[in-house]
Design a protein around this motif. Sequence first.
Motif, PDB file in Angstrom:
ATOM      1  N   GLN A  94       0.787  -1.108  -0.090  1.00 37.98           N
ATOM      2  CA  GLN A  94       0.158  -0.090  -0.222  1.00 37.98           C
ATOM      3  C   GLN A  94       0.927   1.278   0.149  1.00 37.98           C
ATOM      4  OE1 GLN A  94      -2.336  -0.563   3.479  1.00 37.98           O
ATOM      5  NE2 GLN A  94      -3.765  -2.192   2.480  1.00 37.98           N
ATOM      6  N   ARG A  95       1.965   1.073   0.645  1.00 34.71           N
ATOM      7  CA  ARG A  95       2.905   2.365   0.734  1.00 34.71           C
ATOM      8  C   ARG A  95       4.286   1.782   0.489  1.00 34.71           C
ATOM      9  NH1 ARG A  95       3.847   5.860   6.076  1.00 34.71           N
ATOM     10  NH2 ARG A  95       5.412   7.115   5.310  1.00 34.71           N
ATOM     11  N   VAL A  96       5.039   2.307  -0.221  1.00 38.68           N
ATOM     12  CA  VAL A  96       6.510   2.118  -0.370  1.00 38.68           C
ATOM     13  C   VAL A  96       7.605   3.285   0.265  1.00 38.68           C
ATOM     14  CG1 VAL A  96       8.621   1.604  -2.284  1.00 38.68           C
ATOM     15  CG2 VAL A  96       6.046   0.660  -2.509  1.00 38.68           C
ATOM     16  N   ILE A  97       8.506   2.964   1.058  1.00 37.81           N
ATOM     17  CA  ILE A  97       9.500   3.880   1.229  1.00 37.81           C
ATOM     18  C   ILE A  97      10.845   3.338   0.822  1.00 37.81           C
ATOM     19  CG2 ILE A  97      10.788   4.837   3.372  1.00 37.81           C
ATOM     20  CD1 ILE A  97       8.113   4.432   4.789  1.00 37.81           C
ATOM     21  N   ALA A  98      11.365   4.087  -0.139  1.00 36.51           N
ATOM     22  CA  ALA A  98      12.560   3.573  -0.629  1.00 36.51           C
ATOM     23  C   ALA A  98      13.865   4.453  -0.025  1.00 36.51           C
ATOM     24  CB  ALA A  98      12.607   3.921  -2.146  1.00 36.51           C
ATOM     25  N   MET A  99      14.760   3.714   0.160  1.00 36.20           N
ATOM     26  CA  MET A  99      15.885   4.263   1.411  1.00 36.20           C
ATOM     27  C   MET A  99      17.155   4.055   0.583  1.00 36.20           C
ATOM     28  SD  MET A  99      14.514   3.001   5.118  1.00 36.20           S
ATOM     29  CE  MET A  99      15.683   4.095   5.940  1.00 36.20           C
ATOM     30  N   SER A 100      18.004   4.776   1.010  1.00 37.72           N
ATOM     31  CA  SER A 100      19.571   4.884   0.457  1.00 37.72           C
ATOM     32  C   SER A 100      20.334   5.331   1.745  1.00 37.72           C
ATOM     33  CB  SER A 100      19.513   5.429  -0.886  1.00 37.72           C
ATOM     34  OG  SER A 100      21.003   5.341  -1.084  1.00 37.72           O
ATOM     35  N   ASP A 101      21.331   4.807   1.841  1.00 39.58           N
ATOM     36  CA  ASP A 101      22.309   5.223   3.002  1.00 39.58           C
ATOM     37  C   ASP A 101      21.618   5.772   4.112  1.00 39.58           C
ATOM     38  OD1 ASP A 101      24.808   4.609   1.406  1.00 39.58           O
ATOM     39  OD2 ASP A 101      24.479   6.684   0.366  1.00 39.58           O
ATOM     40  N   GLY A 102      20.713   4.983   4.711  1.00 38.59           N
ATOM     41  CA  GLY A 102      19.945   5.518   5.920  1.00 38.59           C
ATOM     42  C   GLY A 102      19.005   6.400   5.851  1.00 38.59           C
ATOM     43  N   GLY A 103      18.763   6.951   4.395  1.00 36.86           N
ATOM     44  CA  GLY A 103      17.673   7.880   4.227  1.00 36.86           C
ATOM     45  C   GLY A 103      16.615   7.630   3.414  1.00 36.86           C
ATOM     46  N   ILE A 104      15.616   8.440   3.552  1.00 39.92           N
ATOM     47  CA  ILE A 104      14.520   8.209   2.721  1.00 39.92           C
ATOM     48  C   ILE A 104      14.612   8.847   1.582  1.00 39.92           C
ATOM     49  CG2 ILE A 104      11.817   8.505   2.374  1.00 39.92           C
ATOM     50  CD1 ILE A 104      11.967   7.934   5.355  1.00 39.92           C
ATOM     51  N   ILE A 105      14.322   8.345   0.307  1.00 46.24           N
ATOM     52  CA  ILE A 105      14.708   9.083  -1.109  1.00 46.24           C
ATOM     53  C   ILE A 105      13.238   9.358  -1.736  1.00 46.24           C
ATOM     54  CG2 ILE A 105      17.091   8.707  -1.323  1.00 46.24           C
ATOM     55  CD1 ILE A 105      15.966   6.330  -3.363  1.00 46.24           C
ATOM     56  N   ASP A 107       8.765   8.208  -0.920  1.00 42.20           N
ATOM     57  CA  ASP A 107       7.824   7.680  -0.028  1.00 42.20           C
ATOM     58  C   ASP A 107       6.385   7.974  -0.891  1.00 42.20           C
ATOM     59  OD1 ASP A 107       5.965   7.220   2.087  1.00 42.20           O
ATOM     60  OD2 ASP A 107       7.071   8.500   3.642  1.00 42.20           O
ATOM     61  N   GLY A 108       5.783   7.062  -0.970  1.00 41.23           N
ATOM     62  CA  GLY A 108       4.428   7.047  -1.456  1.00 41.23           C
ATOM     63  C   GLY A 108       3.620   5.658  -1.716  1.00 41.23           C
ATOM     64  N   THR A 109       2.771   5.685  -2.792  1.00 45.95           N
ATOM     65  CA  THR A 109       2.308   4.411  -3.183  1.00 45.95           C
ATOM     66  C   THR A 109       3.224   3.974  -3.895  1.00 45.95           C
ATOM     67  OG1 THR A 109       1.160   5.472  -5.060  1.00 45.95           O
ATOM     68  CG2 THR A 109      -0.166   5.696  -3.165  1.00 45.95           C
ATOM     69  N   PRO A 110       2.953   2.603  -4.330  1.00 44.36           N
ATOM     70  CA  PRO A 110       4.112   2.168  -5.328  1.00 44.36           C
ATOM     71  C   PRO A 110       3.919   2.756  -6.683  1.00 44.36           C
ATOM     72  CG  PRO A 110       3.010   0.311  -4.112  1.00 44.36           C
ATOM     73  CD  PRO A 110       2.037   1.630  -3.673  1.00 44.36           C
ATOM     74  N   LYS A 111       2.804   3.165  -7.201  1.00 47.57           N
ATOM     75  CA  LYS A 111       3.005   3.883  -8.499  1.00 47.57           C
ATOM     76  C   LYS A 111       3.525   5.301  -8.399  1.00 47.57           C
ATOM     77  CE  LYS A 111      -1.440   2.007 -10.002  1.00 47.57           C
ATOM     78  NZ  LYS A 111      -1.525   1.459 -11.476  1.00 47.57           N
ATOM     79  N   GLU A 112       3.446   5.957  -7.224  1.00 51.04           N
ATOM     80  CA  GLU A 112       4.150   7.203  -7.105  1.00 51.04           C
ATOM     81  C   GLU A 112       5.567   7.048  -6.973  1.00 51.04           C
ATOM     82  OE1 GLU A 112       0.644   9.526  -4.514  1.00 51.04           O
ATOM     83  OE2 GLU A 112       2.321   8.321  -3.537  1.00 51.04           O
ATOM     84  N   VAL A 113       6.161   5.864  -6.076  1.00 46.89           N
ATOM     85  CA  VAL A 113       7.610   5.739  -6.091  1.00 46.89           C
ATOM     86  C   VAL A 113       8.244   5.053  -7.548  1.00 46.89           C
ATOM     87  CG1 VAL A 113       9.268   4.238  -4.820  1.00 46.89           C
ATOM     88  CG2 VAL A 113       7.415   5.613  -3.412  1.00 46.89           C
ATOM     89  N   PHE A 114       7.608   4.047  -7.828  1.00 51.27           N
ATOM     90  CA  PHE A 114       8.306   3.557  -8.970  1.00 51.27           C
ATOM     91  C   PHE A 114       8.320   4.512 -10.377  1.00 51.27           C
ATOM     92  CE2 PHE A 114       7.648  -0.277  -6.556  1.00 51.27           C
ATOM     93  CZ  PHE A 114       8.670  -0.293  -6.116  1.00 51.27           C
TER      94      PHE A 114
END
Length: 166
Positions: A94-105, A107-114
């Motif tokens: 329902q929600r994806v939070i993509a992270m890199s080096d400990g930080g959030i890059i 955050d949103g629905t899968p459609k928004e993030v991808f």
Amino acid sequence: MEDEKIIDWAMQATGVWPLRDKSINECSGGESQRVWIATVLTQQPEILFLDEPTTYLDIAHQMEMMRLIKRLNRESGITVVLITHHMREAALAQRVIAMSDGGIIADGTPKEVFRQVELLRSVGLNVPETTQLLYSLEQDGFRLPLDALSVEECAEALYAFLTSDR
């Protein structure tokens, strides 16, 4: 719930009831993972944290595990926090939070993030195969949506494009 009912519920919810007379050593990898999830469910958690729960499973068992996780969320109201490197699994959330080096890059629905293919790639993350296909076609000059995450949505987007006046 009394203990025995909780155990029965957890075993039935995870589909391990037929394994009740087996030793954990006799179980396959997918069965073992479901047994461990059932064990955790006996504690009646409100939140279930799963770190790479489909690792070492073949694609059929990966999808079976994801259906189980969605069912636990939907039917039991358990919040599931799933850590994964498999983008097709993340696309089911329902929600994806993509992270890199400990930080959030992102955050949103899968459609928004991808949809943010270049941002995700810039930090070494992938996108679902369907998004990758549509992105590649877009780079070749075709105007296609990048938010078709399932194979069905991707096929519909391609069909709509091919049958349109462009």
